[in-house]
Design a protein around this motif. Structure first.
Motif, short mmCIF file in Angstrom:
data_model
loop_
_atom_site.label_atom_id
_atom_site.label_comp_id
_atom_site.label_asym_id
_atom_site.label_seq_id
_atom_site.Cartn_x
_atom_site.Cartn_y
_atom_site.Cartn_z
N CYS A 58 5.48 -2.24 4.22
CA CYS A 58 4.42 -2.98 3.07
C CYS A 58 4.46 -4.43 3.16
O CYS A 58 3.40 -5.06 2.67
N ALA A 73 1.00 -6.24 2.51
CA ALA A 73 0.63 -6.26 0.96
C ALA A 73 -0.40 -7.19 0.68
O ALA A 73 -0.97 -7.23 -0.12
N VAL A 127 -2.48 2.23 1.81
CA VAL A 127 -1.63 2.91 2.67
C VAL A 127 -1.51 4.41 2.62
O VAL A 127 -1.83 4.98 1.56
N ALA A 130 7.12 1.81 -1.85
CA ALA A 130 5.62 1.43 -1.62
C ALA A 130 4.80 0.65 -2.80
O ALA A 130 4.27 -0.29 -2.98
N SER A 188 6.15 -2.58 -3.64
CA SER A 188 5.88 -3.43 -2.66
C SER A 188 4.55 -3.90 -2.76
O SER A 188 4.22 -5.12 -2.10
N LEU A 189 3.69 -3.37 -3.32
CA LEU A 189 1.95 -3.61 -3.18
C LEU A 189 1.48 -3.85 -4.59
O LEU A 189 2.04 -3.55 -5.67
#
Length: 224
Positions: free
Chosen positions: A56, A60, A67, A81, A84-85
């Protein structure tokens, strides 16, 4: 210390046996019925977190980032994830075993913070290969924690994800400047070469099962 006790089982589609869910207080373990050792444990998820974090970090900032996580497991890669996004991201999860999804909706899900309840998450109960084939050019990152890595353990059919044809399918499912990340319980130089022969630039990362710097050494490949 009390022993882990089996609380449920889930059939692996295709008549390939069963997964076992075991619990001891707030610790959970998933194992393959009839085989020694365990596939995963809620106390040891550092490398599952790293799988998402490494992938990511590369995507990002992409607009409308989308994803795919191949394999829900205990939900730790999905949770990492989502952390992180950005808020507008979409995280699709392909999980073959319906029982694993139900476990994550139940008490097991608390360990990772019930990430499947995040509105950015969409669960598809299907073989990840089928999901990849049905979504060409759809994903900025594809994170694969399927089986024990490139060498199939629970299902030999998983080999078709990691062979030359499978790698082509993965590449076709990526958007421009996309990245694939693959988790493995150990090193596999032959798989590194296979990624390169598929035309990918490759990074190989050694990460620990338990942070900081403890537990077994696992491998994560990044390819783009």
């Amino acid at each position: 210390m009390a022993k882990l006790s089996e609380i449920d089982t889930a059939a692996i589609p295709g008549g390939r046996g069963h997964l076992r869910l075991l619990q001891r207080d707030d610790e959970f373990s998933i194992r393959i019925a009839g085989k020694p050792g365990e596939l995963m444990n809620t106390r040891l998820h550092g490398s599952e977190d790293a799988l998402a974090e490494l992938a990511c970090a590369r995507v990002a900032a992409h607009p409308a980032v989308r994803v795919l996580v191949g394999g829900l497991g205990m939900g730790f890669t999905l949770a990492a994830a989502l952390k992180s996004l950005p808020a507008q991201a979409e995280v699709v999860v392909a999980e073959l075993v319906p029982g694993v999804v139900e476990w994550n909706r139940g008490p097991l899900g608390a360990a990772a913070g019930y990430p499947i309840n995040d509105p950015r998450c969409r669960i598809i109960v299907d073989d990840v290969v089928a999901v990849l084939e049905q979504h060409p050019g759809a994903f900025d990152a594809i994170m694969l924690d399927v089986d024990n890595g490139p060498e199939g353990l629970t299902r030999k059919d998983n080999d078709r994800l990691y062979n030359a044809k499978g790698l082509q399918t993965i590449q076709e499912a990526l958007r421009p400047e996309g990245v694939v990340a693959v988790w493995s319980a150990g090193m596999d130089p032959a798989f590194s070469e296979r990624l390169k022969r598929a035309g990918l630039c490759v990074e190989e990362h050694t990460v620990r099962a338990h942070r900081p710097g403890k537990g077994a050494r696992h491998t994560i490949w990044l390819g783009w």
